[in-house]
Design a protein around this motif. Structure first.
Motif: not given
Length: 243
Positions: A137-140, A159-162
């Protein structure tokens, strides 16, 4: 190593220079104000996907001070100004996602998992086992039952993107393509245990995506986007090699 950057090209001197560099914002469209006192920009906090929560900001020139123009739950794309600079036109973007389960035999209506908001940005989904899913889910990364219940967050960095996640058979590890600022280079392949512990960066390229473990669990195969190459690297880390 910046997340976003605004560069300026000086016509008279034929030179390019950095105007502003941002560690926490991706930058998209820019437009000068008619009086030349600043730039309106479309930006997004975190890694650029153009699909989540892009907002409009203002950067003063030449000071480079930033302030928000919009700050809401919508997303915007493309900006243009009227000749007098008093009216801004932008495209309002609404993106919705859902996670559906389909029977392998087909023929039935899909079951939409109700526990996931349609405003959530779903990057990928993978089976952990017959009863549990892994959802990027985007950052997690969230582990959940197939009905969306009993959600457990395994990784979380705002601040991340998976971009993608996969399970390594015959091993206790997951592999993922993850942009995280502290990595310092770009999207890379990371390894983590299924309980969220023992996080380790495996590759250090500029844009490494779509990891997949070999059936024996010894290798991680991935795509090097910048080099247009199929690569592999040992699951425990080491030198990546072209396939």
């Amino acid at each position: 190593n910046a997340l976003g950057e605004i560069d300026m090209f000086e016509l008279a001197g034929n030179k390019m220079k950095v105007f502003q560099r941002y560690a926490d914002k991706s930058t998209f469209d820019i437009v000068w104000t008619p009086d030349g006192r600043g730039l309106l920009i479309v930006y997004q906090r975190g890694f650029m996907t153009r699909a989540d929560n892009a907002q409009i900001g203002f950067v003063s020139y030449p000071q480079g001070n930033f302030r928000t123009v919009t700050n809401d739950t919508n997303s915007y794309r493309d900006i243009t100004l009227s000749a007098d600079g008093k009216t801004l036109v932008t495209a309002h973007v609404q993106v919705s996602h859902e996670l559906d389960l389909l029977p392998g035999t087909g023929g039935e209506a899909p079951f939409t998992i109700p526990a996931i908001s349609r405003r959530a940005s779903i990057g990928d989904v993978a089976w952990l086992n017959n009863e549990q899913l892994l959802v990027a889910l985007n950052d997690r990364i969230v582990q959940m039952a197939t009905d969306g219940m009993h959600q457990v967050t395994l990784l979380n960095d705002p601040l991340s993107a998976v971009n993608s996640v996969a399970v390594c058979n015959n091993s206790p590890f997951l592999v993922l393509s993850w942009y995280v600022p502290r990595g310092g280079s770009g999207r890379n392949i990371w390894r983590v245990r299924t309980d969220g512990s023992d996080l380790q960066q495996i590759t250090y390229g500029k844009d490494d995506v779509s990891p997949l473990c070999s059936s024996g669990g010894k290798w991680i195969y991935f795509t090097d986007i910048g080099g247009f190459r199929l690569m592999r690297v040992p699951l425990n880390g080491g030198k990546a090699e072209q396939v």
